[in-house]
Design a protein around this motif. Structure first.
Motif, PDB file in Angstrom:
ATOM      1  N   ALA A   1       1.165  -1.269   0.136  1.00 61.18           N
ATOM      2  CA  ALA A   1      -0.029   0.109   0.030  1.00 61.18           C
ATOM      3  C   ALA A   1       1.281   1.476   0.305  1.00 61.18           C
ATOM      4  O   ALA A   1       1.469   1.901   1.317  1.00 61.18           O
ATOM      5  CB  ALA A   1      -0.478  -0.154   1.045  1.00 61.18           C
ATOM      6  N   ALA A   2       1.219   2.017  -1.265  1.00 61.36           N
ATOM      7  CA  ALA A   2       2.123   2.722  -0.982  1.00 61.36           C
ATOM      8  C   ALA A   2       1.089   4.056  -1.063  1.00 61.36           C
ATOM      9  O   ALA A   2       0.019   3.653  -1.146  1.00 61.36           O
ATOM     10  CB  ALA A   2       2.133   3.375  -2.727  1.00 61.36           C
ATOM     11  N   ILE A   3       2.407   4.932  -0.319  1.00 65.08           N
ATOM     12  CA  ILE A   3       1.189   6.524   0.200  1.00 65.08           C
ATOM     13  C   ILE A   3       0.995   7.944  -0.613  1.00 65.08           C
ATOM     14  O   ILE A   3       2.067   8.097  -1.450  1.00 65.08           O
ATOM     15  CB  ILE A   3       2.279   7.169   1.138  1.00 65.08           C
ATOM     16  N   ASP A   4      -0.050   7.906  -1.163  1.00 61.84           N
ATOM     17  CA  ASP A   4      -0.253   8.632  -1.920  1.00 61.84           C
ATOM     18  C   ASP A   4       0.002  10.476  -1.586  1.00 61.84           C
ATOM     19  O   ASP A   4       0.151  10.598  -0.078  1.00 61.84           O
ATOM     20  CB  ASP A   4      -1.989   8.527  -2.271  1.00 61.84           C
ATOM     21  N   VAL A   5       0.404  11.032  -2.572  1.00 63.73           N
ATOM     22  CA  VAL A   5       0.968  12.281  -2.790  1.00 63.73           C
ATOM     23  C   VAL A   5      -0.158  13.143  -2.097  1.00 63.73           C
ATOM     24  O   VAL A   5       0.378  14.373  -1.103  1.00 63.73           O
ATOM     25  CB  VAL A   5       2.264  12.629  -3.405  1.00 63.73           C
ATOM     26  N   ALA A   6      -1.056  12.544  -2.504  1.00 61.28           N
ATOM     27  CA  ALA A   6      -2.630  13.853  -2.546  1.00 61.28           C
ATOM     28  C   ALA A   6      -2.362  13.826  -0.767  1.00 61.28           C
ATOM     29  O   ALA A   6      -3.031  14.683  -0.154  1.00 61.28           O
ATOM     30  CB  ALA A   6      -3.373  13.350  -3.631  1.00 61.28           C
ATOM     31  N   ASP A   7      -2.564  12.726  -0.412  1.00 61.06           N
ATOM     32  CA  ASP A   7      -2.199  11.860   0.960  1.00 61.06           C
ATOM     33  C   ASP A   7      -1.865  12.871   1.632  1.00 61.06           C
ATOM     34  O   ASP A   7      -2.429  12.792   2.902  1.00 61.06           O
ATOM     35  CB  ASP A   7      -2.743  10.194   1.200  1.00 61.06           C
ATOM     36  N   LEU A   8      -0.445  12.614   1.758  1.00 58.28           N
ATOM     37  CA  LEU A   8       0.001  13.549   2.282  1.00 58.28           C
ATOM     38  C   LEU A   8      -0.065  14.477   2.001  1.00 58.28           C
ATOM     39  O   LEU A   8       0.491  15.038   3.500  1.00 58.28           O
ATOM     40  CB  LEU A   8       2.074  12.688   1.668  1.00 58.28           C
ATOM     41  N   HIS A   9      -0.275  15.131   1.431  1.00 59.54           N
ATOM     42  CA  HIS A   9      -0.694  16.650   1.057  1.00 59.54           C
ATOM     43  C   HIS A   9      -1.570  16.830   1.967  1.00 59.54           C
ATOM     44  O   HIS A   9      -1.231  18.043   2.617  1.00 59.54           O
ATOM     45  CB  HIS A   9      -0.740  17.361  -0.085  1.00 59.54           C
TER      46      HIS A   9
END
Length: 260
Positions: A21-29
């Motif tokens: 389950a990779a970390i989504d950049v949009a979620d991180l933002h």
């Protein structure tokens, strides 16, 4: 146990399952935009900076240290570390990442504590270093190029003084005396700034060690015993360690930075 910028890395099947389950950049933002204002402190500035054609970066500025990390790189690092791809998981990882930021000269001078750490990557020798405690972690200080020699001496002297006041737990088990810290294990070695006082407390606890030797494994409890027991203990350990007579500890050199 492996420690990363985001805490303790999982292992085995759990690690591989989380990696899927990779970390989504949009979620991180989204998490960073909400969390960073709460993590800011006097002198510490955290912000998200949009760069035309290059995406958004996390900008960290504190005294002499400035760091700018693309969110894409940070998301990749979190994914490789097995950070859960949830808002809570990302927030915890981001808090840990900020807590592990480089220590400034001012922070080391104001709150640094003297401990023992490895002098070399091969883990063959230990020396004195200054760490700053942030929550349950202790981050090593590496002096900036602009730090003057007199400032280094003052910071190290103050850190040695604070080491005397670190509350440590002493446990006597047969011929061994074990010193530990309940939250930040590396602080166990802070007691060694005054090994004569350690010897006095051990004697008061009922263990006589006229020729006390210390077994130092940085980031782990410090063991004290007679020379024969200390050598056997070090020989049986699975981790690298250094064994010294108590009177030699205070003469160990200072190192400019500590290895994590």
């Amino acid at each position: 146990m492996t420690t990363t910028l985001f805490g303790t890395a999982p292992s085995g099947r759990l690690f591989h399952r989380r990696r899927a389950a990779a970390i989504d950049v949009a979620d991180l933002h989204e998490v960073a935009a909400e969390l960073l204002p709460r993590l800011a402190a006097p002198g510490l500035h955290l912000s998200l900076v949009r760069r035309p054609g290059a995406g958004t970066a996390l900008h960290v500025e504190e005294d002499e240290h400035t760091l700018r990390v693309p969110l894409t790189d940070l998301a990749d690092d979190m994914s490789r570390a097995g950070v859960p791809a949830t808002a809570a998981g990302i927030a915890a990882a981001l808090r840990s990442w900020v807590a592990r930021r480089p220590v400034t000269d001012a922070a080391a001078a104001g709150t640094g504590i003297a401990v023992l750490d490895w002098c070399d990557a091969a883990q063959t020798a230990v020396g004195w270093a200054v760490v700053v405690v942030r929550g349950e972690i202790a981050v090593p200080w590496e002096p900036s190029p602009s730090a003057r020699t007199v400032e280094l001496h003052r910071t190290r002297s103050a850190a040695t003084g604070r080491a005397h006041d670190v509350p440590l737990e002493l446990r006597v088990e047969g011929p061994l005396a074990l010193w530990s810290h309940p939250r930040a294990p590396v602080l166990a070695s802070s007691a060694l700034v005054a090994p004569d006082l350690m010897l006095h407390r051990i004697t008061a606890a009922g263990l006589s060690l006229p020729d006390m030797h210390v077994v130092v494994t940085p980031h782990r409890p410090v063991a004290c015993a007679g020379p024969g027991v200390a050598r056997r203990l070090a020989g049986q350990a699975s981790e690298a360690s250094v064994t010294l007579p108590w009177h030699r500890v205070v003469d160990l050199p200072w190192i400019s930075s500590a290895l994590s």
